[in-house]
Design an enzyme around this catalytic site. Structure first.
Site, PDB file in Angstrom:
ATOM      1  N   CYS A 108     126.756  36.894  50.533  1.00 53.11           N
ATOM      2  CA  CYS A 108     126.802  36.003  51.690  1.00 53.11           C
ATOM      3  C   CYS A 108     128.248  35.638  51.991  1.00 53.11           C
ATOM      4  O   CYS A 108     129.117  35.684  51.120  1.00 53.11           O
ATOM      5  CB  CYS A 108     125.972  34.744  51.452  1.00 53.11           C
ATOM      6  SG  CYS A 108     126.590  33.673  50.127  1.00 53.11           S
ATOM      7  N   LYS A 109     128.474  35.293  53.251  1.00 49.56           N
ATOM      8  CA  LYS A 109     129.730  34.701  53.682  1.00 49.56           C
ATOM      9  C   LYS A 109     129.409  33.339  54.268  1.00 49.56           C
ATOM     10  O   LYS A 109     128.601  33.221  55.188  1.00 49.56           O
ATOM     11  CB  LYS A 109     130.425  35.565  54.736  1.00 49.56           C
ATOM     12  CG  LYS A 109     131.710  34.936  55.286  1.00 49.56           C
ATOM     13  CD  LYS A 109     132.280  35.718  56.461  1.00 49.56           C
ATOM     14  CE  LYS A 109     133.536  35.030  57.006  1.00 49.56           C
ATOM     15  NZ  LYS A 109     134.048  35.697  58.232  1.00 49.56           N
TER      16      LYS A 109
END
Length: 328
Positions: free
Chosen positions: A182-183
């Site tokens: 994830c970012k």
């Protein structure tokens, strides 16, 4: 930490701005044409100077301002340029910035054909909090089930009506075999740390990145994989060295002091990125690396910083330049 070939590497990725020429490709075109040679020149510079991978056509890359054909041209052009420069397997994430499941899969299919390795899939936030956590879980699961590429969850409240992926949602999605990270492009460091340290997540198969270099040292010290950072588009060696300092174990008192010094300088320079975004990144790349031009992005992001604005950031940016030049 063991590296799964389907998982992005730890380190600094750059959300690369998309470069445009100063004139349209044809008399009938309404906006400036893609500048793929400049795109390749910048990408190769990053690959040679410590950056672990690229994010093409993310938010900074203005994917929503490009046609489907242009998106394919850009990714495939950069891949070809990197290969010719001696970086044939260099990591590329492709942004996926659409709310429709079908279109998200279309973007992912095109990205795979263009030879990207991952898709960075923005949370579908057009309707904001009306998209509850159960529906977000189902949306990402459906996309991941059918995606030809491994995907990362992209949580950027600033462009998705302040929607936030919940901590329990991350935990559930991290178990999906085709979701590899994830970012988080927001200031909630607690979320970065909690997901990075969650004992129920297999962190060899799910990586956490921040979109803010201001958070690099703190989150990497507590298990995050790195950052996807705009300042590194201008000063790649300096930001990459800060990651190395934060990732090295054990953390000695001397290393911690050095890290704190570097983090202060990086964080202060990041204030310019926070204020000027894509326009500031492109201006910095032009001024410091002589790549691109001062035209900025496509409408409504066309243009450069006001006259004299760059000089106002001289103290912070000169310090970054000194760090950049100090890295072997």
């Amino acid at each position: 930490m063991p590296q799964d070939s389907t998982v992005p590497p730890e380190g600094v990725f750059v959300p690369v701005p998309t470069f445009f020429k100063t004139s349209p490709a044809s008399p009938s075109a309404l906006q400036a044409a893609l500048d793929v040679p400049a795109q390749c020149q910048h990408s190769i510079h990053l690959a040679k100077n410590g950056v672990r991978g690229l994010v093409l056509l993310g938010s900074t890359g203005e994917a929503i301002h490009l046609s489907r054909a242009e998106r394919f041209e850009l990714i495939s052009g950069v891949r070809d340029g990197l290969t010719k420069a001696g970086f044939p397997d260099y990591p590329i994430m492709a942004g996926v910035l659409t709310n429709s499941v079908d279109e998200a899969l279309e973007w992912l299919g095109d990205a795979k054909k263009a030879d990207a390795q991952w898709g960075l899939v923005l949370a579908p936030g057009y309707f904001g909090n009306a998209a509850n956590q159960e529906n977000l879980l189902e949306w990402y699961t459906l996309v991941a089930d059918l995606s030809p590429l491994p995907i990362l969850i992209y949580n950027y409240p600033g462009v998705t009506n302040n929607i936030m992926i919940g901590l329990d949602t991350y935990t559930k999605l991290a178990a999906h075999p085709n979701i590899v990270g994830c970012k988080m492009s927001h200031g909630n460091v607690s979320h970065h740390v909690q997901v990075s340290l969650d004992p129920t997540i297999n962190h060899t198969k799910f990586r956490v990145y921040s979109g803010f270099g201001q958070q690099l040292g703190p989150i990497v010290l507590f298990g995050a994989a790195g950052v996807i950072d705009g300042l590194a588009a201008i000063y790649p060696r300096a930001v990459s060295r800060l990651f190395e300092l934060a990732a090295k174990r054990p953390v000695t008192p001397e290393a911690l002091q050095t890290m704190q010094t570097w983090q202060f300088i990086v964080s202060r320079a990041e204030e310019m990125i926070g204020k000027w975004g894509i326009v500031g990144i492109k201006e910095g790349v032009y001024r410091e690396l002589s790549i691109g031009n001062l035209q900025g992005g496509r409408l409504p992001l066309k243009g450069s910083m006001p006259e004299g604005e760059w000089a106002k950031w001289a103290v912070a940016l000169d310090a970054m330049k000194k760090l950049e030049l100090s890295v072997d």
